[in-house]
Design an enzyme around this catalytic site. Structure first.
Site, PDB file in Angstrom:
ATOM      1  N   THR A 194       0.834  -1.203   0.000  1.00 17.83           N
ATOM      2  CA  THR A 194       0.000   0.000   0.000  1.00 17.83           C
ATOM      3  C   THR A 194       0.867   1.252   0.000  1.00 17.83           C
ATOM      4  O   THR A 194       0.600   2.214  -0.728  1.00 17.83           O
ATOM      5  CB  THR A 194      -0.939   0.004   1.214  1.00 17.83           C
ATOM      6  N   ASP A 195       1.916   1.251   0.803  1.00 18.21           N
ATOM      7  CA  ASP A 195       2.879   2.362   0.778  1.00 18.21           C
ATOM      8  C   ASP A 195       3.476   2.534  -0.618  1.00 18.21           C
ATOM      9  O   ASP A 195       3.548   3.645  -1.155  1.00 18.21           O
ATOM     10  CB  ASP A 195       4.013   2.100   1.768  1.00 18.21           C
TER      11      ASP A 195
END
Length: 457
Positions: free
Chosen positions: A222-223
């Site tokens: 997600t980062d």
């Protein structure tokens, strides 16, 4: 060749990888490489950890000048995230003495985490809580094309560094904010962490073995995807600026990124009201399409249509299966996947992985060995494409990093600078970018706004 990877030890795998690695010495970095497509673009990087630094590293790979602003004593949090660390090979502290120079902080070494997302940057240590530090950042924003930050919404406004304030002094500034939940809404004030967003935005719910509990993805996807989204958004804003003459604010969040990444799983719910579930490695809409165990390992096989399924059955010496009423169509195979998987497992579990790979070679099916990390970097295609770069770092020696994922026919994306030491370029940036004279630099340092470290030259 693929089957031979099974018998490679770690040292043999490293030898193969090293033989084809692209090497960049200190003499060839930056000045001898062709300019990238973003040459001339200056990025003020107020980010730390992963999403923001990944975004700015991608911009740096494309030739932008990245000025990484760090806390004067601890720097980017990831500098201390280890082991592993790459230990220093020579003395860090230099021989410059005087009231403006301080000995650099003593770290264990340069952490592998920090090194993986901070190449092609220059580091400046600034304390934005001081008047002198804020003025340095304002001056840098005035001369920059892009600012990227990942503070909680409203935090930078406390220091006079909000988009609204900085666009008054630089209307062309593209200001990108990366937050956990976005700048508005009931959760906007919360800090964002990859694993929490994985849980809140559905990814953890759909990851894991069928019937088992939720599982975190093995890398902070997600980062990374947020950084990738923002990197693209910044370039779109720069293109827009070329016609409007104005910059703009980019409001990106981990939450919205992860929701967008639900893709067909999200669409299944929005269009059909179908709640998702965990499937392990198998696919909800295609069969067979999963990992199968061999006698000594695992292999992933997919058959996305009837022709591929027929090819698989003939390869497995089960030509009867395509005509079996349970498996004639993909829908039939989904309905009867338990029976189908059991049949395939019976065949493959009696064979070694090398035997399975040899059998599947040339059959036209998508398949692949489940590789560990050493095998991944020794993969013949990874080696052939020169994915790994080896660069020289002035204090820890040669380091290996994964290079840019995209290659251009007419432009260059490459490694130009090794990841910087904390505050390595503070004096250089103050002089060459901001044009500060000796008196201005002394005032900034004595006021605590900037720190100049005494590095060994």
């Amino acid at each position: 060749m693929r089957s031979k990877l099974l018998t490679l030890g770690i040292w043999r795998a490293r030898a193969i990888m090293r033989s084809r690695v692209r090497y960049y010495s200190a003499d060839t970095l930056a000045k001898d490489l062709p300019a990238g497509p973003l040459a001339g673009i200056r990025v003020l990087d107020l980010t730390r950890i992963l999403a923001g630094p990944y975004c700015t590293m991608l911009l740096g790979d494309l030739g932008a000048q990245i000025i990484k602003v760090e806390h004067p004593t601890r720097g980017d949090d990831t500098r201390s995230w280890g082991p592993p660390f790459k230990l220093y090979e020579r003395k860090v502290t230099g021989t410059c003495h005087g009231p403006l120079y301080k000995d650099p902080p003593q770290f264990t070494g340069e952490s592998a985490y920090y090194l993986c997302v901070n190449r092609n940057k220059q580091s400046i240590t600034v304390d934005m809580k001081t008047d002198e530090g804020r003025q340095i950042l304002i001056d840098l924003a005035r001369s920059s094309d892009v600012l990227v930050e990942n503070y909680v919404p409203g935090k930078l406004a406390q220091y006079g560094l909000s988009y609204e304030e900085l666009r008054e002094i630089n209307p062309r500034l593209v200001y990108a904010s990366i937050t956990g939940y976005g700048s508005t809404g009931p959760y906007s004030g919360r800090p964002g962490y990859d694993v929490i967003i994985e849980a809140e935005a559905g990814l953890m719910h759909i990851t894991g073995e069928e019937g088992g509990g939720p599982v975190k993805v093995g890398v902070a996807v997600t980062d990374l995807m947020t950084g990738l989204y923002v990197h693209g958004a910044i370039m779109a804003a720069l293109i827009s600026r070329s016609s409007t003459g104005r910059g703009q604010h980019i409001d990106a969040s981990l939450l919205q990124t992860q929701v967008s990444m639900l893709a067909n799983i999200g669409s299944n719910y929005l269009i059909g009201g179908i709640e998702a579930q965990r499937w392990g490695t198998r696919h909800a809409s295609i069969a067979p399409y999963q990992v199968f165990a061999t006698k000594d390992g695992s292999i992933c096989i997919g058959a996305g249509n009837n022709a591929q399924f027929s090819s698989l059955c003939h390869t497995l010496r089960r030509p009867d299966l395509p005509n079996d009423p349970r498996f004639r169509t993909n829908s039939d195979r989904i309905e009867n996947h338990v029976d189908l998987v059991a049949i395939i497992n019976q065949v493959l579990s009696a064979m070694t992985t090398e035997e399975v790979l040899d059998m599947l070679e040339g059959c036209g099916l998508p398949y692949g060995l489940v590789n560990n990390v050493a095998q991944t970097f020794a993969h013949p295609q990874v080696v052939a494409r020169g994915v790994v770069r080896e660069i020289h770092h002035p204090f820890v020696g040669d380091i290996r990093v994964v290079g840019p994922a995209v290659e251009y026919s007419e432009s260059t994306a490459d490694v130009r600078l090794p990841p910087p030491m904390l505050g390595q370029h503070t004096e250089q940036i103050l002089r060459s970018v901001l044009g500060y004279n000796d008196q201005q630099i002394e005032r900034a340092v004595r006021g605590g706004g900037a720190t100049i470290y005494n590095y060994n030259r």
